[in-house]
Enzyme design. Structure first.
Site, PDB file in Angstrom:
ATOM      1  N   ARG A 355      40.860-105.471  35.076  1.00 58.73           N
ATOM      2  CA  ARG A 355      40.097-105.227  36.274  1.00 58.73           C
ATOM      3  C   ARG A 355      40.636-104.537  37.198  1.00 58.73           C
ATOM      4  O   ARG A 355      40.192-103.568  37.854  1.00 58.73           O
ATOM      5  CB  ARG A 355      39.689-106.789  36.725  1.00 58.73           C
ATOM      6  CG  ARG A 355      38.795-106.629  37.968  1.00 58.73           C
ATOM      7  CD  ARG A 355      38.048-107.991  38.189  1.00 58.73           C
ATOM      8  NE  ARG A 355      37.026-108.536  37.165  1.00 58.73           N
ATOM      9  CZ  ARG A 355      35.660-108.442  37.572  1.00 58.73           C
ATOM     10  NH1 ARG A 355      35.379-107.565  38.642  1.00 58.73           N
ATOM     11  NH2 ARG A 355      34.773-108.775  36.608  1.00 58.73           N
ATOM     12  N   GLU A 756      33.856-112.706  45.669  1.00 60.13           N
ATOM     13  CA  GLU A 756      35.031-111.792  45.744  1.00 60.13           C
ATOM     14  C   GLU A 756      35.095-110.540  46.635  1.00 60.13           C
ATOM     15  O   GLU A 756      35.955-110.334  47.380  1.00 60.13           O
ATOM     16  CB  GLU A 756      35.738-111.631  44.413  1.00 60.13           C
ATOM     17  CG  GLU A 756      35.801-112.924  43.467  1.00 60.13           C
ATOM     18  CD  GLU A 756      35.908-112.666  42.305  1.00 60.13           C
ATOM     19  OE1 GLU A 756      35.097-112.149  41.310  1.00 60.13           O
ATOM     20  OE2 GLU A 756      37.257-112.273  41.569  1.00 60.13           O
TER      21      GLU A 756
HETATM   22  N1  MTE Z   1      34.695-119.550  48.826  1.00 63.17           N
HETATM   23  C1  MTE Z   1      35.264-120.981  48.919  1.00 63.17           C
HETATM   24  N2  MTE Z   1      34.947-121.439  50.098  1.00 63.17           N
HETATM   25  N3  MTE Z   1      36.317-121.407  48.092  1.00 63.17           N
HETATM   26  C2  MTE Z   1      36.595-120.882  46.961  1.00 63.17           C
HETATM   27  O1  MTE Z   1      37.576-121.407  46.367  1.00 63.17           O
HETATM   28  N4  MTE Z   1      36.445-118.861  45.536  1.00 63.17           N
HETATM   29  C3  MTE Z   1      36.292-117.512  45.454  1.00 63.17           C
HETATM   30  C4  MTE Z   1      34.992-117.074  46.054  1.00 63.17           C
HETATM   31  N5  MTE Z   1      34.554-117.859  47.286  1.00 63.17           N
HETATM   32  C5  MTE Z   1      36.155-119.692  46.593  1.00 63.17           C
HETATM   33  C6  MTE Z   1      35.092-118.911  47.645  1.00 63.17           C
HETATM   34  C7  MTE Z   1      36.180-117.068  44.274  1.00 63.17           C
HETATM   35  S1  MTE Z   1      37.707-116.526  43.460  1.00 63.17           S
HETATM   36  C8  MTE Z   1      35.110-116.659  43.371  1.00 63.17           C
HETATM   37  S2  MTE Z   1      35.217-116.030  41.700  1.00 63.17           S
HETATM   38  C9  MTE Z   1      33.779-117.132  43.730  1.00 63.17           C
HETATM   39  O2  MTE Z   1      33.995-117.766  44.935  1.00 63.17           O
HETATM   40  C10 MTE Z   1      33.437-118.292  42.750  1.00 63.17           C
HETATM   41  O3  MTE Z   1      32.065-118.791  43.136  1.00 63.17           O
HETATM   42  P1  MTE Z   1      30.698-118.025  43.085  1.00 63.17           P
HETATM   43  O4  MTE Z   1      30.767-117.421  41.417  1.00 63.17           O
HETATM   44  O5  MTE Z   1      29.681-118.978  42.851  1.00 63.17           O
HETATM   45  O6  MTE Z   1      30.728-117.058  44.102  1.00 63.17           O
HETATM   46 MO1  MOS Z   2      37.596-115.873  40.891  1.00 68.13          MO
HETATM   47  S1  MOS Z   2      39.389-114.986  40.953  1.00 68.13           S
HETATM   48  O1  MOS Z   2      36.922-115.168  39.808  1.00 68.13           O
HETATM   49  O2  MOS Z   2      38.046-117.554  40.270  1.00 68.13           O
END
Ligand code: MTE
Ligand code: MOS
Length: 816
Positions: A355, A756
């Site tokens: 990535r 992300e």
């Molecule tokens: N937001 C919160 N509050 N807590 C989290 O742990 N993880 C992030 C993001 N936002 C996270 C977050 C990461 S690394 C990812 S990949 C995505 O949320 C995963 O959730 P989604 O695919 O439902 O957006």
């Molecule tokens: Mo998020 S780094 O893809 O859990």
């Protein structure tokens, strides 16, 4: 077939839709916490696209939301503690756990030799031993575990064991690994065109290097698991994991039982950020093994220091570039080498580094390019997923290249960035061949205009001319982030929806809730399909016996995947209900409309609950599964060619900073963000993701510094030495605008993933700092600054620049 419960309803509630270009700071809270059955506004609360509060918002604040460690403790619960190695690389010449086993309150001790089956919890490839077996390969690798009547007794007992080592040479850094040819996976190369020839022909050329530190996840809830033995050798595991299926599979493998004998349940995580994508398996497996050995429930909860030490982090990177460009700053060719510290095992380092390679273009067209990626093996803990998953490191590399080009030419970095953006004839394919259809150029122009970039650039120049010690800087950087797992098979999801005879709904899907608002978004989708209020839709804990074989909740695709799968399941039930209602009311199923908790046919209406009851009376199933696979994607892993992503999520940010050149301290004065969430499922949640992601990215690039000593020991393993941003570090003036254009792709309600991408908007802060430092020496000076740009590094950078300008023997040749 149903009435849309979209924007019109949101408007009726007086909650304006955010238009792009409109600045706003706050979203009105939703009328009532939709946490309990029946408490939501039946008519409107289920609307998609409405800014509805997180389903656990109240629970998070009051402390009622339960995490694994809050669950009522079962009778006979034992507590586990893991004893860790004291060396980075050594042969274990003696491991005597006898004194630990004999200590008071101890029920079991387990080391590698005591395991019934596998000793490996590698997620993709093997290489992650549960317990070191004869050799320790990084400082604080697990040696053995103790289960005792209390956590305190377990810890005391574990330290009674005798461990003796014979040291072996350790490789700790990327540089050492490169010099010794130490890699966890083979080096990869992505290529387009003829970069060697194009570099040789380019009118101008620059070389340089950037090092980027890693990042500790610092989720609020640490790693934890509780394993409860069930009859017949089955095991129930409560785990704080983004990947319940993987934990299930690995627990089964270490116990030597079929997957079907293990259930993993996850109600919520107190943050994961990628740190709970693979890492929880170690703790879940240890708890399960001790439970298997003792026949008693076992809980394993790490304290903060151990958590920071034992778990992998964001990969630190070294990027070396050689770029050829023209007098206008347009890139002709780029030769980029990325090297990352993977730690001891592959873990997710393959896809993370892939990535990084796929985001080393960020939003810029690179006609001739070579991207080489070294995946370095070191005697340190295995690094892992972290929000952005390598993307941020790839983008940091190209953003530095553009900034250096601009300073070399004495041009505004924004102008050079704009000149290189995707767009125009023949300039819209990524190095791996995917077409870029997004108008990043338009977004950048819109933001530059909306944030008054040009006027502020001038004001800053005036300020800097009149200020000796304080200097200001500004930078605009874009983000283009690919949405989908690059491992194509992972782009699938399942859901299981039940409607009960009182009209209440159970929504199960494979996604995990970690604070990002996945549960409320998917519930909105289901409520919308069934035309019921959000209060009618309950999402119980994610469980591997409800929806199996799921991918992790990661790659920002949680709502894309699970939202679609749940929509499919809800639609199946709705069409059955439509038939029942049509039979009852007289008419055809196509005329039946669901909305506002009612099922209507012409002028006649039934309560949704009444239709559910009728269906049950007619022996019609009220349960359905849904399945979704992401369309269009295809990826040739060997050649690095294809369409790995369904679409790109894009955004841009302008940051302005002020530095004190006497101390290196700085403030972020103002941030303007324009971020594309498609037709957001929930703009309140998405705004939170943009703000939170940005601040987390800022932490990575400014204050969060990981430090290891020469013996490979992590010195920064507590908040006393590792500085994450606090609310006091949030930019003083923070203007976030969600650009709500419908997704071009058939995503759920045309929304776009948001988890992300906003993290990478913080690269603008790093470049604003560079800009402020550059002001010390006038426009054409290029500061030397690595990440994180701690105040210390900013000060050193200022001093280096001053020395370069002053000293007669100053090294002016390397840089312009
Ligand atoms: N937001 C919160 N509050 N807590 C989290 O742990 N993880 C992030 C993001 N936002 C996270 C977050 C990461 S690394 C990812 S990949 C995505 O949320 C995963 O959730 P989604 O695919 O439902 O957006
Ligand atoms: Mo998020 S780094 O893809 O859990």
């Amino acid at each position: 077939m149903r009435r849309r419960v979209g924007s019109s309803k949101a408007n009726r509630r007086g909650l304006p839709r955010r238009e792009s270009g409109q600045r706003s700071q706050r979203i009105a809270p939703s009328p009532g916490p939709p946490t309990r059955w029946g408490s939501g506004d039946q008519d409107t609360a289920g609307a998609v696209h409405a800014p509805i509060a997180h389903d656990s918002a109240v629970g998070h604040v009051t402390g009622e939301a339960r995490y694994v460690d809050d669950l009522p403790e079962p009778r006979d619960l034992l507590h586990a503690y893991v004893r860790l190695s004291d060396r980075a690389h050594a042969r274990v010449t003696r491991l005597d756990v006898g004194p630990a086993a004999a200590a008071p309150g101890v029920a079991a001790v387990m080391a590698a030799r005591d395991l019934p089956a596998s000793n490996d919890v590698g997620p993709v490839l093997p290489g992650d031993p549960l317990f070191a077996d004869g050799v320790v390969e990084y400082w604080r690798q697990s040696l053995f575990a103790v289960a005792a009547e209390s956590a305190e007794l377990a810890r005391k007992a574990a330290h009674l064991a005798v461990v003796e080592y014979e040291d072996l040479p350790a490789i700790l850094t990327v540089e050492e690994a490169l010099a010794r040819g130490s890699f966890v996976l083979p080096t990869q190369v992505m290529r387009r065109g003829d970069p060697e020839a194009a570099l040789a022909r380019a009118p101008r050329r620059l070389q340089g290097r950037l090092t980027m530190g890693g990042q500790e996840h610092f989720y609020l809830e640490g790693q934890v698991a509780m394993a409860v033995p069930r009859e017949g050798g089955d095991m129930l595991v409560y785990s704080s994991t983004q990947n319940p299926s993987e934990v299930q599979h690995l627990v089964a493998e270490v116990l030597g039982v079929p997957h079907s004998a293990v259930v993993v349940e996850v109600r919520r995580l107190g943050g994961g950020f990628g740190g709970k994508e693979t890492q929880p398996a170690l703790f879940a497996c240890i708890a399960a093994l001790l439970a298997w050995r003792t026949g008693r429930p076992v809980k394993l909860r790490l304290d903060r220091d151990d958590d920071m030490i034992i778990t992998g982090k964001r990969h630190d990177f070294v990027a070396d570039y050689d770029v050829g460009f023209d007098g206008g700053g347009r890139i002709r060719a780029l030769d980029l080498t990325l090297a990352s510290r993977c730690g001891i095992s592959p873990d997710l380092s393959g896809p993370v580094n892939d990535r990084a390679m796929m985001h080393a273009d960020n939003a810029y067209y690179l006609p001739h390019v070579t991207i080489t990626s070294h995946r370095c093996k070191t005697n340190t803990v295995s690094n892992t997923a972290f929000r952005g998953f390598g993307g941020p490191q790839g983008m940091m590399a190209i953003e530095l290249v553009l900034d250096e080009i601009a300073r070399h030419l004495g041009r505004d970095p924004l102008e050079v960035r704009q000149r290189n953006l995707y767009g125009g004839r023949g300039r819209n394919h990524t190095p791996y061949g995917m077409e870029v259809e997004d108008d990043v150029s338009g977004m950048v122009a819109e933001l530059a205009h909306g944030a008054d970039y040009a006027a502020r650039r001038e004001a800053i120049a005036r300020f800097n001319a009149g200020s000796v010690w304080l200097k200001r800087g500004i930078a605009l950087t874009p983000v283009k982030f690919g949405i989908a797992f690059t491992a194509t098979a992972m782009n699938q999801a399942g859901a299981l929806v039940h409607v009960f005879t009182d009209g209440s709904v159970h929504l199960n899907h494979g996604g995990t809730e970690m604070g990002q608002g996945l549960f409320v978004k998917v519930a909105q989708v289901v409520a919308d399909e069934l035309g019921v209020g959000l209060g009618s839709v309950k999402t119980p804990a994610t469980s591997t016996d409800k929806v199996p074989n799921t991918p992790p909740t990661a790659a920002s695709s949680g709502s894309d995947l699970n939202g679609k799968a749940a929509q499919v399941a809800a639609r199946a039930i709705r069409s059955r209900l439509a038939r029942c209602a049509a039979e009852h009311l007289g008419g055809s199923p196509e005329q039946v409309v669901f909305g506002g908790g009612k099922v209507r046919l012409g002028k006649r209406a039934l309560d949704f609950a009444e239709v559910a009851r009728l269906a049950h009376q007619s022996r019609v199933s009220l349960s359905a599964t849904g399945f979704y696979r992401t369309p269009k994607i295809q990826w040739d892993k060997k050649r690095y060619r294809g369409r790995p992503f369904l679409y790109f999520a894009c955004g841009a940010a302008v940051s302005e900073v002020e530095i004190d050149t006497l101390t290196g301290e700085y403030r972020v004065r103002r941030v303007d963000i324009l971020h594309d969430c498609g037709d957001s499922l929930n703009p309140a949640i998405d705004r939170g993701q943009v703000e939170g992601g940005f601040v987390q990215g800022m932490g990575w690039l400014t204050t969060e510094e990981l430090w290891w000593d020469e013996a490979g020991r992590l010195g920064t393993h507590a908040p006393s030495t590792y500085k994450i941003p606090t609310c006091g570090d949030v930019p003083e003036d923070f203007r976030v605008t969600l650009r709500r254009t419908r997704s071009r792709e058939p995503t759920v309600h045309r929304s776009k993933a948001v988890g992300e991408p906003p993290l990478m908007l913080a690269i603008s802060v790093f470049h604003a700092l560079r800009d402020a430092i550059a002001a010390v020496g006038g426009e054409r000076q290029s500061p030397r600054l690595d990440a994180p740009a701690t105040p210390e590094r900013v000060l050193l950078s200022v001093e280096e620049l001053r020395a370069r300008l002053d000293g007669p023997s100053a090294d002016r040749s390397a840089r312009p």
